[in-house]
Design a protein around this motif. Sequence first.
Motif, PDB file in Angstrom:
ATOM      1  N   VAL A  89      -4.937  -4.688   8.354  1.00  0.00           N
ATOM      2  CA  VAL A  89      -4.610  -5.266   9.662  1.00  0.00           C
ATOM      3  C   VAL A  89      -3.437  -4.507  10.279  1.00  0.00           C
ATOM      4  N   LEU A  90      -2.394  -4.285   9.496  1.00  0.00           N
ATOM      5  CA  LEU A  90      -1.211  -3.593  10.001  1.00  0.00           C
ATOM      6  C   LEU A  90      -1.525  -2.154  10.390  1.00  0.00           C
ATOM      7  N   ALA A  91      -2.479  -1.539   9.683  1.00  0.00           N
ATOM      8  CA  ALA A  91      -2.840  -0.144   9.934  1.00  0.00           C
ATOM      9  C   ALA A  91      -3.618   0.047  11.223  1.00  0.00           C
ATOM     10  N   GLN A  92      -4.031  -1.045  11.853  1.00  0.00           N
ATOM     11  CA  GLN A  92      -4.754  -0.919  13.125  1.00  0.00           C
ATOM     12  C   GLN A  92      -3.825  -0.603  14.287  1.00  0.00           C
ATOM     13  N   ARG A  93      -2.541  -0.662  14.035  1.00  0.00           N
ATOM     14  CA  ARG A  93      -1.583  -0.311  15.088  1.00  0.00           C
ATOM     15  C   ARG A  93      -1.777   1.142  15.488  1.00  0.00           C
ATOM     16  N   SER A  94      -1.936   1.383  16.750  1.00  0.00           N
ATOM     17  CA  SER A  94      -2.230   2.724  17.245  1.00  0.00           C
ATOM     18  C   SER A  94      -1.133   3.718  16.873  1.00  0.00           C
ATOM     19  N   GLY A  95      -1.566   4.858  16.318  1.00  0.00           N
ATOM     20  CA  GLY A  95      -0.644   5.947  16.035  1.00  0.00           C
ATOM     21  C   GLY A  95       0.110   5.857  14.734  1.00  0.00           C
ATOM     22  N   CYS A  96      -0.038   4.758  14.002  1.00  0.00           N
ATOM     23  CA  CYS A  96       0.725   4.630  12.754  1.00  0.00           C
ATOM     24  C   CYS A  96       0.010   5.338  11.614  1.00  0.00           C
ATOM     25  N   LEU A  97       0.763   5.628  10.574  1.00  0.00           N
ATOM     26  CA  LEU A  97       0.215   6.143   9.324  1.00  0.00           C
ATOM     27  C   LEU A  97       0.098   4.991   8.341  1.00  0.00           C
ATOM     28  N   ALA A  98      -0.821   5.129   7.379  1.00  0.00           N
ATOM     29  CA  ALA A  98      -1.032   4.014   6.458  1.00  0.00           C
ATOM     30  C   ALA A  98      -1.519   4.486   5.102  1.00  0.00           C
ATOM     31  N   LEU A  99      -0.948   3.888   4.077  1.00  0.00           N
ATOM     32  CA  LEU A  99      -1.495   3.903   2.717  1.00  0.00           C
ATOM     33  C   LEU A  99      -1.765   2.444   2.399  1.00  0.00           C
ATOM     34  N   VAL A 100      -2.983   1.993   2.655  1.00  0.00           N
ATOM     35  CA  VAL A 100      -3.252   0.565   2.576  1.00  0.00           C
ATOM     36  C   VAL A 100      -3.348   0.061   1.137  1.00  0.00           C
ATOM     37  N   ASP A 101      -3.405   0.975   0.172  1.00  0.00           N
ATOM     38  CA  ASP A 101      -3.459   0.539  -1.222  1.00  0.00           C
ATOM     39  C   ASP A 101      -2.978   1.662  -2.127  1.00  0.00           C
ATOM     40  N   VAL A 102      -1.690   1.730  -2.377  1.00  0.00           N
ATOM     41  CA  VAL A 102      -1.168   2.686  -3.355  1.00  0.00           C
ATOM     42  C   VAL A 102      -1.679   2.260  -4.730  1.00  0.00           C
ATOM     43  N   PRO A 103      -2.379   3.137  -5.460  1.00  0.00           N
ATOM     44  CA  PRO A 103      -2.932   2.748  -6.765  1.00  0.00           C
ATOM     45  C   PRO A 103      -1.858   2.224  -7.712  1.00  0.00           C
TER      46      PRO A 103
END
Length: 231
Positions: free
Chosen positions: A19-33
Amino acid sequence: MRLLVQGMQSSGATAFAQVLAQRSGCLALVDVPNNYAAPRVTTRRDFVAKVVVTTAYPLAVHAERFRPDRLVLLLRDPRDNYASLRTKPYRHHSGLMDEKFRLLDQLFAERHRFDAIIHYEDLVARDPGVMADMAALGWPVEPGHFSFNRSYDELLGSLWAEEPHLQEEMEVVFGNARGRELSDRHRDKPRDAALEATVAGLCPRLLAHYRRRSSGSQRASSGGSGQASSP
């Protein structure tokens, strides 16, 4: 802004990061292993990363490496969380499952270390309070963000372009978040007395918190004046 989210495995923290990664222009690691710490990065772009509770990497290690501006703890009812995680083949990775639930209870006891506490149950209900809390942190969430319109390819492409070294330094996974939007279909899990007793022994403080929340919700739905306790 750099935002670091921590949650137990099978807590819904990956879905929250999506959900947070849907922010336009942001970078995301939605699940660091679970077998990696949060990475060191140099970008100045908004960046959200999500890590899980393990015995291998305490929160201090993730924070020292990622240097977040804000920390968020994602909580799920430990009974549902335990019921979900015990079916997963990775439940004992980076720490035995019960050890990790004890750590979760300690994190809850030290929740003052976090800038916000988000409950999974409120998230999947799309409670406006979640959006208000995130806006107060400086990471606004809009109703449209509950639909996952940014593809995995887009998320990875923007990440590799900005921080190419991560391709060599860590694996990238996307957890159990599936589908095109946030759903509540996995929220409630079957419970029994044995599970309740196990969780009470591992997470007594977090379980008490959720029992109070449940009691407050029941009073409110029956017309009473009780409110769910704050974190």
